[in-house]
Write a protein that holds these residues in place. Structure first.
Motif, short mmCIF file in Angstrom:
data_model
loop_
_atom_site.label_atom_id
_atom_site.label_comp_id
_atom_site.label_asym_id
_atom_site.label_seq_id
_atom_site.Cartn_x
_atom_site.Cartn_y
_atom_site.Cartn_z
N ASP A 1 1.25 -12.30 -11.24
CA ASP A 1 1.19 -12.38 -9.78
C ASP A 1 2.53 -12.73 -9.16
O ASP A 1 2.76 -12.46 -7.98
N ARG A 2 3.44 -13.36 -9.95
CA ARG A 2 4.73 -13.80 -9.43
C ARG A 2 5.91 -13.02 -10.04
O ARG A 2 7.06 -13.29 -9.71
N THR A 3 5.66 -12.10 -10.93
CA THR A 3 6.73 -11.43 -11.68
C THR A 3 7.44 -10.38 -10.83
O THR A 3 6.79 -9.54 -10.19
N GLU A 4 8.75 -10.42 -10.83
CA GLU A 4 9.52 -9.39 -10.14
C GLU A 4 9.58 -8.12 -10.99
O GLU A 4 9.56 -8.18 -12.21
N GLY A 5 9.65 -6.97 -10.32
CA GLY A 5 9.71 -5.69 -11.03
C GLY A 5 8.60 -4.76 -10.58
O GLY A 5 7.60 -5.16 -9.99
N TRP A 6 8.80 -3.47 -10.87
CA TRP A 6 7.85 -2.45 -10.42
C TRP A 6 6.48 -2.58 -11.08
O TRP A 6 5.47 -2.09 -10.57
N GLN A 7 6.45 -3.25 -12.24
CA GLN A 7 5.18 -3.34 -12.96
C GLN A 7 4.11 -4.10 -12.16
O GLN A 7 2.92 -3.77 -12.24
N THR A 8 4.54 -5.09 -11.39
CA THR A 8 3.56 -5.91 -10.66
C THR A 8 2.79 -5.11 -9.62
O THR A 8 1.55 -5.16 -9.60
N PRO A 9 3.43 -4.36 -8.72
CA PRO A 9 2.65 -3.57 -7.76
C PRO A 9 1.81 -2.48 -8.42
O PRO A 9 0.72 -2.15 -7.93
N VAL A 10 2.29 -1.90 -9.53
CA VAL A 10 1.48 -0.89 -10.22
C VAL A 10 0.21 -1.54 -10.78
O VAL A 10 -0.91 -1.01 -10.65
N TYR A 11 0.39 -2.70 -11.39
CA TYR A 11 -0.74 -3.46 -11.96
C TYR A 11 -1.79 -3.73 -10.89
O TYR A 11 -2.99 -3.48 -11.08
N PHE A 12 -1.35 -4.22 -9.74
CA PHE A 12 -2.31 -4.60 -8.70
C PHE A 12 -2.78 -3.41 -7.87
O PHE A 12 -3.82 -3.48 -7.22
N ALA A 13 -2.03 -2.32 -7.90
CA ALA A 13 -2.52 -1.11 -7.24
C ALA A 13 -3.76 -0.59 -7.95
O ALA A 13 -4.73 -0.14 -7.32
N ILE A 14 -3.74 -0.65 -9.29
CA ILE A 14 -4.92 -0.24 -10.07
C ILE A 14 -6.09 -1.16 -9.73
O ILE A 14 -7.21 -0.70 -9.46
N PHE A 15 -5.83 -2.46 -9.74
CA PHE A 15 -6.89 -3.42 -9.44
C PHE A 15 -7.44 -3.20 -8.02
O PHE A 15 -8.66 -3.17 -7.81
N SER A 16 -6.56 -3.02 -7.05
CA SER A 16 -6.99 -2.89 -5.66
C SER A 16 -7.78 -1.61 -5.41
O SER A 16 -8.69 -1.59 -4.58
N ALA A 17 -7.43 -0.55 -6.13
CA ALA A 17 -8.17 0.70 -5.97
C ALA A 17 -9.64 0.50 -6.36
O ALA A 17 -10.55 0.94 -5.65
N TRP A 18 -9.86 -0.20 -7.46
CA TRP A 18 -11.24 -0.42 -7.92
C TRP A 18 -11.96 -1.45 -7.05
O TRP A 18 -13.19 -1.42 -6.95
N CYS A 19 -11.23 -2.33 -6.43
CA CYS A 19 -11.84 -3.29 -5.52
C CYS A 19 -12.13 -2.66 -4.16
O CYS A 19 -13.15 -2.93 -3.54
N GLY A 20 -11.22 -1.78 -3.69
CA GLY A 20 -11.34 -1.23 -2.35
C GLY A 20 -12.34 -0.10 -2.21
O GLY A 20 -13.04 -0.02 -1.19
N VAL A 21 -12.44 0.77 -3.22
CA VAL A 21 -13.35 1.92 -3.10
C VAL A 21 -14.80 1.48 -2.93
O VAL A 21 -15.50 1.97 -2.03
#
Length: 390
Positions: A139-159
Protein backbone atom coordinates in the motif's frame (compact mmCIF):
# COMPACT_ATOMS: atom_id res chain seq x y z
CA UNK A 1 9.74 -3.59 6.82
CA UNK A 2 6.98 -0.95 7.12
CA UNK A 3 4.65 -0.82 10.07
CA UNK A 4 3.14 -4.27 10.58
CA UNK A 5 -0.50 -4.28 9.68
CA UNK A 6 -3.18 -6.84 10.27
CA UNK A 7 -6.84 -6.73 11.15
CA UNK A 8 -7.00 -3.47 13.09
CA UNK A 9 -10.16 -4.48 14.93
CA UNK A 10 -9.54 -5.35 18.60
CA UNK A 11 -8.48 -8.98 18.92
CA UNK A 12 -11.66 -10.10 20.79
CA UNK A 13 -13.82 -8.51 18.08
CA UNK A 14 -11.75 -9.91 15.22
CA UNK A 15 -11.76 -13.45 16.55
CA UNK A 16 -15.44 -13.29 17.50
CA UNK A 17 -16.24 -12.28 13.92
CA UNK A 18 -13.97 -14.98 12.48
CA UNK A 19 -15.36 -17.63 14.82
CA UNK A 20 -18.92 -16.72 13.88
CA UNK A 21 -18.00 -16.73 10.18
CA UNK A 22 -16.39 -20.17 10.45
CA UNK A 23 -19.43 -21.57 12.28
CA UNK A 24 -21.81 -20.14 9.68
CA UNK A 25 -19.57 -21.47 6.92
CA UNK A 26 -19.55 -25.02 8.32
CA UNK A 27 -23.34 -25.18 8.37
CA UNK A 28 -23.64 -23.60 4.94
CA UNK A 29 -21.21 -26.16 3.51
CA UNK A 30 -23.41 -28.89 5.00
CA UNK A 31 -26.71 -27.49 3.78
CA UNK A 32 -26.02 -25.03 0.94
CA UNK A 33 -23.29 -26.48 -1.25
CA UNK A 34 -24.12 -29.65 -3.21
CA UNK A 35 -27.75 -29.74 -4.32
CA UNK A 36 -28.58 -26.23 -3.11
CA UNK A 37 -29.96 -23.46 -5.29
CA UNK A 38 -27.27 -21.63 -7.32
CA UNK A 39 -27.78 -18.42 -5.35
CA UNK A 40 -27.28 -20.25 -2.04
CA UNK A 41 -24.11 -21.91 -3.32
CA UNK A 42 -22.72 -18.55 -4.42
CA UNK A 43 -23.34 -17.07 -0.97
CA UNK A 44 -21.57 -20.07 0.57
CA UNK A 45 -18.57 -19.67 -1.73
CA UNK A 46 -18.43 -15.94 -1.01
CA UNK A 47 -18.39 -16.61 2.74
CA UNK A 48 -15.73 -19.31 2.25
CA UNK A 49 -13.27 -17.00 0.49
CA UNK A 50 -14.20 -14.04 2.69
CA UNK A 51 -13.49 -16.01 5.87
CA UNK A 52 -10.23 -17.37 4.45
CA UNK A 53 -9.13 -13.83 3.61
CA UNK A 54 -10.03 -12.66 7.10
CA UNK A 55 -8.01 -15.42 8.72
CA UNK A 56 -4.99 -14.64 6.53
CA UNK A 57 -5.13 -11.01 7.66
CA UNK A 58 -4.56 -11.91 11.32
CA UNK A 59 -0.99 -11.55 12.51
CA UNK A 60 -1.25 -14.75 14.56
CA UNK A 61 -1.99 -16.71 11.38
CA UNK A 62 0.69 -14.86 9.42
CA UNK A 63 3.34 -15.58 12.06
CA UNK A 64 2.29 -19.26 12.34
CA UNK A 65 2.54 -19.76 8.56
CA UNK A 66 5.98 -18.17 8.62
CA UNK A 67 7.11 -20.36 11.52
CA UNK A 68 6.07 -23.59 9.79
CA UNK A 69 7.82 -22.45 6.62
CA UNK A 70 4.69 -22.19 4.48
CA UNK A 71 4.67 -18.50 3.51
CA UNK A 72 6.43 -15.35 4.57
CA UNK A 73 4.42 -12.72 6.44
CA UNK A 74 4.61 -10.38 3.44
CA UNK A 75 3.35 -13.06 1.06
CA UNK A 76 0.48 -14.01 3.39
CA UNK A 77 -0.65 -10.39 3.51
CA UNK A 78 -0.85 -10.22 -0.27
CA UNK A 79 -2.41 -13.67 -0.42
CA UNK A 80 -5.19 -12.35 1.82
CA UNK A 81 -5.93 -9.60 -0.70
CA UNK A 82 -5.80 -12.08 -3.58
CA UNK A 83 -8.26 -14.40 -1.82
CA UNK A 84 -10.48 -11.39 -1.17
CA UNK A 85 -10.52 -10.74 -4.91
CA UNK A 86 -11.65 -14.34 -5.48
CA UNK A 87 -14.48 -13.65 -3.01
CA UNK A 88 -15.84 -11.03 -5.42
CA UNK A 89 -16.41 -13.67 -8.13
CA UNK A 90 -19.40 -15.41 -6.47
CA UNK A 91 -20.75 -12.01 -5.40
CA UNK A 92 -20.52 -10.78 -8.99
CA UNK A 93 -22.29 -13.90 -10.27
CA UNK A 94 -24.95 -13.53 -7.58
CA UNK A 95 -25.70 -9.92 -8.50
CA UNK A 96 -25.59 -10.75 -12.22
CA UNK A 97 -28.15 -13.53 -11.66
CA UNK A 98 -30.75 -10.86 -10.79
CA UNK A 99 -30.84 -9.89 -14.46
CA UNK A 100 -33.51 -11.54 -16.59
CA UNK A 101 -30.98 -12.10 -19.40
CA UNK A 102 -28.46 -14.01 -17.30
CA UNK A 103 -30.02 -17.54 -17.23
CA UNK A 104 -29.54 -17.93 -20.97
CA UNK A 105 -25.75 -17.85 -20.65
CA UNK A 106 -25.24 -18.49 -16.92
CA UNK A 107 -22.90 -21.47 -17.33
CA UNK A 108 -20.62 -19.67 -19.81
CA UNK A 109 -20.55 -16.55 -17.63
CA UNK A 110 -19.71 -18.61 -14.55
CA UNK A 111 -16.72 -20.25 -16.26
CA UNK A 112 -15.51 -16.91 -17.56
CA UNK A 113 -15.79 -15.16 -14.17
CA UNK A 114 -14.10 -17.94 -12.19
CA UNK A 115 -11.31 -18.28 -14.73
CA UNK A 116 -10.72 -14.53 -14.87
CA UNK A 117 -10.68 -14.07 -11.11
CA UNK A 118 -8.13 -16.85 -10.66
CA UNK A 119 -5.86 -15.22 -13.24
CA UNK A 120 -6.37 -11.84 -11.54
CA UNK A 121 -5.42 -13.22 -8.12
CA UNK A 122 -2.27 -14.80 -9.57
CA UNK A 123 -1.33 -11.54 -11.29
CA UNK A 124 -1.68 -9.65 -8.02
CA UNK A 125 0.77 -12.01 -6.32
CA UNK A 126 3.20 -11.69 -9.24
CA UNK A 127 3.01 -7.89 -9.31
CA UNK A 128 3.36 -7.82 -5.52
CA UNK A 129 6.77 -9.50 -5.72
CA UNK A 130 8.50 -6.10 -5.95
CA UNK A 131 7.19 -4.86 -2.59
CA UNK A 132 7.91 -8.21 -0.93
CA UNK A 133 11.54 -8.03 -2.08
CA UNK A 134 11.78 -4.52 -0.65
CA UNK A 135 10.26 -5.73 2.59
CA UNK A 136 7.61 -3.02 2.40
CA UNK A 137 3.83 -2.98 2.65
CA UNK A 138 2.51 -2.72 -0.92
CA UNK A 139 0.00 0.00 0.00
CA UNK A 140 3.00 2.33 0.56
CA UNK A 141 5.48 1.02 -2.05
CA UNK A 142 6.66 3.39 -4.76
CA UNK A 143 6.70 2.10 -8.34
CA UNK A 144 4.30 1.14 -11.11
CA UNK A 145 3.56 -2.20 -9.50
CA UNK A 146 1.41 -0.64 -6.77
CA UNK A 147 -1.26 0.97 -9.02
CA UNK A 148 -1.37 -2.16 -11.21
CA UNK A 149 -1.89 -4.32 -8.11
CA UNK A 150 -4.74 -2.15 -6.85
CA UNK A 151 -6.24 -1.60 -10.28
CA UNK A 152 -6.90 -5.35 -10.42
CA UNK A 153 -8.36 -5.28 -6.92
CA UNK A 154 -10.52 -2.21 -7.64
CA UNK A 155 -11.92 -3.68 -10.84
CA UNK A 156 -13.27 -6.68 -8.95
CA UNK A 157 -14.57 -4.46 -6.16
CA UNK A 158 -16.16 -1.88 -8.47
CA UNK A 159 -17.95 -4.05 -11.03
CA UNK A 160 -20.24 -5.75 -8.47
CA UNK A 161 -20.85 -2.29 -6.99
CA UNK A 162 -22.03 -0.96 -10.37
CA UNK A 163 -24.36 -3.94 -10.84
CA UNK A 164 -25.73 -3.58 -7.30
CA UNK A 165 -26.59 0.07 -7.82
CA UNK A 166 -28.03 -0.20 -11.35
CA UNK A 167 -30.09 -3.33 -10.67
CA UNK A 168 -31.49 -2.07 -7.37
CA UNK A 169 -32.35 1.37 -8.74
CA UNK A 170 -34.14 -0.30 -11.65
CA UNK A 171 -36.25 -2.38 -9.25
CA UNK A 172 -36.99 0.61 -7.02
CA UNK A 173 -38.10 2.70 -10.00
CA UNK A 174 -40.35 -0.10 -11.23
CA UNK A 175 -42.27 0.10 -7.93
CA UNK A 176 -44.86 -2.39 -6.62
CA UNK A 177 -42.42 -3.64 -3.96
CA UNK A 178 -43.21 -4.65 -0.42
CA UNK A 179 -41.70 -2.41 2.30
CA UNK A 180 -39.16 -5.10 3.25
CA UNK A 181 -38.10 -5.49 -0.38
CA UNK A 182 -37.73 -1.72 -0.79
CA UNK A 183 -35.56 -1.60 2.32
CA UNK A 184 -33.45 -4.49 1.00
CA UNK A 185 -32.83 -2.78 -2.33
CA UNK A 186 -31.99 0.50 -0.58
CA UNK A 187 -29.40 -1.30 1.53
CA UNK A 188 -27.96 -2.92 -1.60
CA UNK A 189 -27.69 0.53 -3.21
CA UNK A 190 -25.78 1.80 -0.16
CA UNK A 191 -23.40 -1.18 -0.25
CA UNK A 192 -22.92 -0.74 -3.99
CA UNK A 193 -22.08 2.95 -3.63
CA UNK A 194 -19.66 2.10 -0.83
CA UNK A 195 -17.96 -0.50 -3.07
CA UNK A 196 -17.59 2.05 -5.86
CA UNK A 197 -16.16 4.61 -3.44
CA UNK A 198 -13.67 2.08 -2.11
CA UNK A 199 -12.62 1.04 -5.62
CA UNK A 200 -12.03 4.64 -6.70
CA UNK A 201 -10.17 5.83 -3.60
CA UNK A 202 -7.94 2.75 -3.46
CA UNK A 203 -6.75 3.49 -6.99
CA UNK A 204 -6.12 7.15 -6.11
CA UNK A 205 -4.21 6.09 -2.98
CA UNK A 206 -2.09 3.63 -4.97
CA UNK A 207 -1.16 6.35 -7.48
CA UNK A 208 -0.11 8.61 -4.62
CA UNK A 209 1.98 5.82 -3.07
CA UNK A 210 3.57 4.94 -6.41
CA UNK A 211 4.71 8.53 -6.96
CA UNK A 212 5.68 9.21 -3.36
CA UNK A 213 3.10 11.98 -2.93
CA UNK A 214 0.12 12.50 -0.64
CA UNK A 215 1.56 10.45 2.19
CA UNK A 216 -1.11 11.66 4.61
CA UNK A 217 -3.88 10.45 2.28
CA UNK A 218 -2.09 7.15 1.72
CA UNK A 219 -1.83 6.54 5.48
CA UNK A 220 -5.51 7.44 5.88
CA UNK A 221 -6.51 4.92 3.20
CA UNK A 222 -4.24 2.23 4.64
CA UNK A 223 -5.91 2.62 8.02
CA UNK A 224 -9.39 2.72 6.49
CA UNK A 225 -8.72 -0.42 4.45
CA UNK A 226 -7.50 -2.28 7.51
CA UNK A 227 -10.39 -1.07 9.64
CA UNK A 228 -13.17 -1.95 7.23
CA UNK A 229 -12.71 -5.58 6.39
CA UNK A 230 -13.34 -7.28 9.75
CA UNK A 231 -16.63 -5.44 10.17
CA UNK A 232 -17.60 -6.05 6.54
CA UNK A 233 -16.97 -9.75 7.03
CA UNK A 234 -19.11 -9.70 10.16
CA UNK A 235 -21.99 -8.10 8.26
CA UNK A 236 -21.66 -10.57 5.40
CA UNK A 237 -21.53 -13.49 7.82
CA UNK A 238 -24.74 -12.28 9.46
CA UNK A 239 -26.48 -12.24 6.08
CA UNK A 240 -25.14 -15.71 5.24
CA UNK A 241 -26.14 -17.01 8.68
CA UNK A 242 -29.75 -15.95 8.08
CA UNK A 243 -30.10 -18.90 5.70
CA UNK A 244 -28.58 -21.19 8.33
CA UNK A 245 -31.07 -19.96 10.94
CA UNK A 246 -33.93 -20.51 8.50
CA UNK A 247 -32.76 -24.06 7.83
CA UNK A 248 -32.48 -24.75 11.56
CA UNK A 249 -36.05 -23.54 12.01
CA UNK A 250 -37.23 -25.64 9.07
CA UNK A 251 -35.67 -28.80 10.49
CA UNK A 252 -37.28 -28.05 13.86
CA UNK A 253 -40.53 -27.23 12.02
CA UNK A 254 -40.82 -23.83 13.63
CA UNK A 255 -40.21 -21.79 10.48
CA UNK A 256 -43.05 -19.57 9.18
CA UNK A 257 -44.00 -22.01 6.42
CA UNK A 258 -44.22 -24.99 8.80
CA UNK A 259 -46.28 -22.95 11.25
CA UNK A 260 -48.58 -21.93 8.40
CA UNK A 261 -49.03 -25.58 7.43
CA UNK A 262 -50.09 -26.51 10.96
CA UNK A 263 -52.41 -23.51 11.10
CA UNK A 264 -54.11 -24.13 7.74
CA UNK A 265 -54.32 -27.94 7.83
CA UNK A 266 -57.64 -28.40 9.73
CA UNK A 267 -59.52 -25.99 7.47
CA UNK A 268 -57.71 -27.20 4.34
CA UNK A 269 -58.59 -30.85 5.00
CA UNK A 270 -62.29 -30.13 5.37
CA UNK A 271 -62.52 -27.84 2.37
CA UNK A 272 -60.66 -30.01 -0.14
CA UNK A 273 -62.45 -33.09 1.21
CA UNK A 274 -65.82 -31.50 0.50
CA UNK A 275 -64.80 -30.22 -2.96
CA UNK A 276 -63.54 -33.19 -4.98
CA UNK A 277 -64.19 -31.19 -8.16
CA UNK A 278 -61.14 -28.97 -7.67
CA UNK A 279 -57.96 -30.09 -9.46
CA UNK A 280 -55.36 -31.61 -7.15
CA UNK A 281 -52.02 -33.37 -7.77
CA UNK A 282 -52.20 -37.15 -7.75
CA UNK A 283 -49.68 -37.31 -4.91
CA UNK A 284 -47.52 -35.10 -2.72
CA UNK A 285 -43.77 -35.65 -2.91
CA UNK A 286 -42.31 -36.34 0.51
CA UNK A 287 -39.39 -34.01 -0.18
CA UNK A 288 -41.51 -30.98 -1.13
CA UNK A 289 -40.41 -27.90 0.78
CA UNK A 290 -42.74 -26.34 3.38
CA UNK A 291 -42.92 -23.14 1.36
CA UNK A 292 -44.12 -24.98 -1.75
CA UNK A 293 -46.58 -26.97 0.33
CA UNK A 294 -48.05 -23.79 1.84
CA UNK A 295 -48.34 -22.34 -1.65
CA UNK A 296 -50.20 -25.42 -2.84
CA UNK A 297 -52.49 -25.47 0.20
CA UNK A 298 -53.37 -21.81 -0.37
CA UNK A 299 -54.24 -22.47 -4.01
CA UNK A 300 -56.42 -25.47 -3.08
CA UNK A 301 -58.24 -23.54 -0.35
CA UNK A 302 -58.84 -20.69 -2.78
CA UNK A 303 -60.21 -23.12 -5.38
CA UNK A 304 -62.45 -24.69 -2.74
CA UNK A 305 -63.82 -21.26 -1.81
CA UNK A 306 -64.70 -20.66 -5.46
CA UNK A 307 -66.80 -23.83 -5.35
CA UNK A 308 -68.36 -23.03 -1.98
CA UNK A 309 -69.22 -19.53 -3.19
CA UNK A 310 -72.32 -21.08 -4.84
CA UNK A 311 -73.47 -22.45 -1.49
CA UNK A 312 -73.07 -19.37 0.66
CA UNK A 313 -75.96 -17.31 1.96
CA UNK A 314 -76.26 -13.53 2.10
CA UNK A 315 -73.91 -12.01 4.61
CA UNK A 316 -75.46 -11.46 8.04
CA UNK A 317 -74.47 -9.04 10.78
CA UNK A 318 -72.36 -11.63 12.60
CA UNK A 319 -70.07 -12.03 9.58
CA UNK A 320 -67.38 -9.45 10.21
CA UNK A 321 -63.61 -9.81 10.14
CA UNK A 322 -61.73 -13.12 10.00
CA UNK A 323 -63.98 -14.75 12.65
CA UNK A 324 -67.08 -13.80 10.69
CA UNK A 325 -65.57 -15.02 7.45
CA UNK A 326 -64.71 -18.33 9.09
CA UNK A 327 -68.40 -18.69 10.07
CA UNK A 328 -69.55 -17.78 6.56
CA UNK A 329 -67.21 -20.35 4.99
CA UNK A 330 -68.24 -22.99 7.53
CA UNK A 331 -71.92 -22.34 6.74
CA UNK A 332 -71.27 -22.74 2.99
CA UNK A 333 -69.37 -25.95 3.67
CA UNK A 334 -72.22 -27.26 5.84
CA UNK A 335 -74.82 -26.50 3.14
CA UNK A 336 -72.81 -28.32 0.48
CA UNK A 337 -72.22 -31.33 2.74
CA UNK A 338 -75.95 -31.35 3.59
CA UNK A 339 -76.89 -31.66 -0.09
CA UNK A 340 -78.25 -28.14 -0.57
CA UNK A 341 -78.68 -26.93 -4.14
CA UNK A 342 -76.06 -24.59 -5.55
CA UNK A 343 -77.22 -21.02 -5.97
CA UNK A 344 -75.90 -17.66 -7.05
CA UNK A 345 -72.17 -17.22 -6.57
CA UNK A 346 -71.04 -14.96 -3.72
CA UNK A 347 -67.40 -14.23 -2.98
CA UNK A 348 -65.95 -15.71 0.18
CA UNK A 349 -62.74 -14.58 1.91
CA UNK A 350 -63.44 -10.89 1.38
CA UNK A 351 -60.62 -9.82 3.71
CA UNK A 352 -57.85 -11.02 1.37
CA UNK A 353 -56.24 -8.02 -0.38
CA UNK A 354 -55.70 -10.30 -3.36
CA UNK A 355 -52.51 -8.65 -4.57
CA UNK A 356 -50.52 -11.89 -4.47
CA UNK A 357 -50.28 -15.34 -2.91
CA UNK A 358 -48.52 -13.98 0.18
CA UNK A 359 -51.42 -11.67 1.05
CA UNK A 360 -53.88 -14.47 0.41
CA UNK A 361 -52.01 -16.89 2.65
CA UNK A 362 -51.92 -14.34 5.46
CA UNK A 363 -55.67 -13.73 5.15
CA UNK A 364 -56.38 -17.48 5.19
CA UNK A 365 -54.22 -17.94 8.29
CA UNK A 366 -56.25 -15.28 10.10
CA UNK A 367 -59.45 -17.10 9.13
CA UNK A 368 -57.97 -20.49 10.08
CA UNK A 369 -57.37 -19.16 13.61
CA UNK A 370 -61.16 -19.16 14.08
CA UNK A 371 -61.98 -22.33 12.13
CA UNK A 372 -62.61 -24.66 15.08
CA UNK A 373 -64.97 -22.18 16.77
CA UNK A 374 -66.74 -21.48 13.46
CA UNK A 375 -67.39 -25.16 12.81
CA UNK A 376 -68.74 -25.62 16.35
CA UNK A 377 -70.97 -22.57 15.88
CA UNK A 378 -72.39 -23.82 12.58
CA UNK A 379 -73.00 -27.35 13.88
CA UNK A 380 -74.83 -25.99 16.92
CA UNK A 381 -76.96 -23.43 15.05
CA UNK A 382 -79.23 -25.89 13.11
CA UNK A 383 -80.15 -27.63 16.39
CA UNK A 384 -81.21 -24.31 17.88
CA UNK A 385 -83.29 -23.51 14.80
CA UNK A 386 -84.87 -26.93 14.64
CA UNK A 387 -83.07 -27.76 11.41
CA UNK A 388 -82.48 -31.51 11.22
CA UNK A 389 -80.67 -31.45 7.90
CA UNK A 390 -77.18 -32.90 8.11
Amino acid sequence: MGRALTSSAPAPVAWAVLGFSVAALVFRLLWFSVGARPSERLITYGLLFGTASGLLRERVVQDWLAQVGAFSVAFTRQLSAAVMVVMFAPLLLLVASWSERTPAHAARMSRLVWGTVCVSAALMLIVGTHSRELGDYIDRTEGWQTPVYFAIFSAWCGVPGVLMVTTSVKELRAGHLRPLHRLTYLLIVIVGIWALEEALLIVVSSLCAATGTGSAFVEFRVGANENNYTYMLGGGALVAAAGVATEFMRQLRIDPASRAIRQLTPMWKELVGACPEIPRPTGQAAAVSPRRRVHRMTVEIRDSLLVLGRYTEPVTEDVAGPAGEAIQIARALHRKQSGAAAGQYRRLQASAPGSDIVDETRALRRIANHWHEARNHVHATPLLDGDRAK
